[in-house]
Design a protein around this motif. Sequence first.
Motif, PDB file in Angstrom:
ATOM      1  N   MET A   1       0.807  -1.181   0.000  1.00  0.00           N
ATOM      2  CA  MET A   1       0.000   0.000   0.000  1.00  0.00           C
ATOM      3  C   MET A   1       0.851   1.246   0.000  1.00  0.00           C
ATOM      4  O   MET A   1       0.326   2.324  -0.059  1.00  0.00           O
ATOM      5  CB  MET A   1      -0.931  -0.014   1.191  1.00  0.00           C
ATOM      6  N   ASN A   2       2.143   1.079   0.093  1.00  0.00           N
ATOM      7  CA  ASN A   2       3.025   2.240   0.010  1.00  0.00           C
ATOM      8  C   ASN A   2       3.160   2.641  -1.437  1.00  0.00           C
ATOM      9  O   ASN A   2       3.581   1.845  -2.270  1.00  0.00           O
ATOM     10  CB  ASN A   2       4.410   1.909   0.577  1.00  0.00           C
ATOM     11  N   PHE A  97     -12.020  -5.358  -4.267  1.00  0.00           N
ATOM     12  CA  PHE A  97     -11.031  -4.310  -4.496  1.00  0.00           C
ATOM     13  C   PHE A  97      -9.643  -4.793  -4.130  1.00  0.00           C
ATOM     14  O   PHE A  97      -9.471  -5.738  -3.357  1.00  0.00           O
ATOM     15  CB  PHE A  97     -11.365  -3.035  -3.706  1.00  0.00           C
ATOM     16  N   VAL A  98      -8.661  -4.132  -4.715  1.00  0.00           N
ATOM     17  CA  VAL A  98      -7.248  -4.293  -4.364  1.00  0.00           C
ATOM     18  C   VAL A  98      -6.697  -2.889  -4.252  1.00  0.00           C
ATOM     19  O   VAL A  98      -6.877  -2.071  -5.157  1.00  0.00           O
ATOM     20  CB  VAL A  98      -6.462  -5.078  -5.442  1.00  0.00           C
ATOM     21  N   MET A  99      -6.036  -2.579  -3.151  1.00  0.00           N
ATOM     22  CA  MET A  99      -5.484  -1.248  -2.932  1.00  0.00           C
ATOM     23  C   MET A  99      -3.978  -1.347  -2.781  1.00  0.00           C
ATOM     24  O   MET A  99      -3.491  -2.126  -1.976  1.00  0.00           O
ATOM     25  CB  MET A  99      -6.104  -0.636  -1.676  1.00  0.00           C
ATOM     26  N   THR A 108      -0.282  -5.075  -0.696  1.00  0.00           N
ATOM     27  CA  THR A 108      -1.614  -4.617  -1.072  1.00  0.00           C
ATOM     28  C   THR A 108      -2.621  -5.049  -0.017  1.00  0.00           C
ATOM     29  O   THR A 108      -2.360  -5.965   0.760  1.00  0.00           O
ATOM     30  CB  THR A 108      -2.056  -5.204  -2.433  1.00  0.00           C
ATOM     31  N   ALA A 109      -3.746  -4.370  -0.005  1.00  0.00           N
ATOM     32  CA  ALA A 109      -4.878  -4.754   0.849  1.00  0.00           C
ATOM     33  C   ALA A 109      -6.007  -5.152  -0.086  1.00  0.00           C
ATOM     34  O   ALA A 109      -6.338  -4.411  -1.011  1.00  0.00           O
ATOM     35  CB  ALA A 109      -5.296  -3.591   1.735  1.00  0.00           C
ATOM     36  N   GLU A 141      -7.341  -8.576   3.526  1.00  0.00           N
ATOM     37  CA  GLU A 141      -6.278  -9.560   3.354  1.00  0.00           C
ATOM     38  C   GLU A 141      -5.067  -8.792   2.840  1.00  0.00           C
ATOM     39  O   GLU A 141      -5.133  -8.114   1.817  1.00  0.00           O
ATOM     40  CB  GLU A 141      -6.707 -10.605   2.332  1.00  0.00           C
ATOM     41  N   PHE A 142      -3.975  -8.845   3.580  1.00  0.00           N
ATOM     42  CA  PHE A 142      -2.753  -8.156   3.174  1.00  0.00           C
ATOM     43  C   PHE A 142      -1.873  -9.146   2.421  1.00  0.00           C
ATOM     44  O   PHE A 142      -1.675 -10.269   2.869  1.00  0.00           O
ATOM     45  CB  PHE A 142      -2.017  -7.585   4.393  1.00  0.00           C
TER      46      PHE A 142
END
Length: 146
Positions: A1-2, A97-99, A108-109, A141-142
């Motif tokens: 997520m960075n 979603f995927v972030m 990612t989250a 879910e990371f």
Amino acid sequence: MNNSDSNKILIKLVENTETPGTPVVLAGQTSASLEITKEMREYTSKTTVDANDVPVRRYMPTRSTISISVESLYDPTGTLKQDEIFEMCYNGTKIDFVMGDSIAGSKTAKGSGFISSASGSFSMDETASASFTIDVDGGLEFETIS
């Protein structure tokens, strides 16, 4: 997520159906934020003290509330456009979603949820913009990209 580079993918979405698809990038996105709130249950008693016998409060984490806010500018060339997000919100469509970005080693989250709010600004002589809020249904879910 960075997202070390501000031009990275922030969020990908897809309608949650019986035949799962691959999340696609929301066109024109300019920013996204993830907020996780953890409810805390206090379990303090009259005899709860620290190592120096000073009375203290004790907490145990319980449920999480998770929301994602997304800002975007209108981009007619993108795969997933603002009008589709507005429609998903109005219809109460569940989404996956995927972030985060897609570079190896990035985290990612992932999860699913509902678009709980969608608003747009359609000013004359300006690029249309929109804001969306996703309320996560369940947990996150990371995952580390390999």
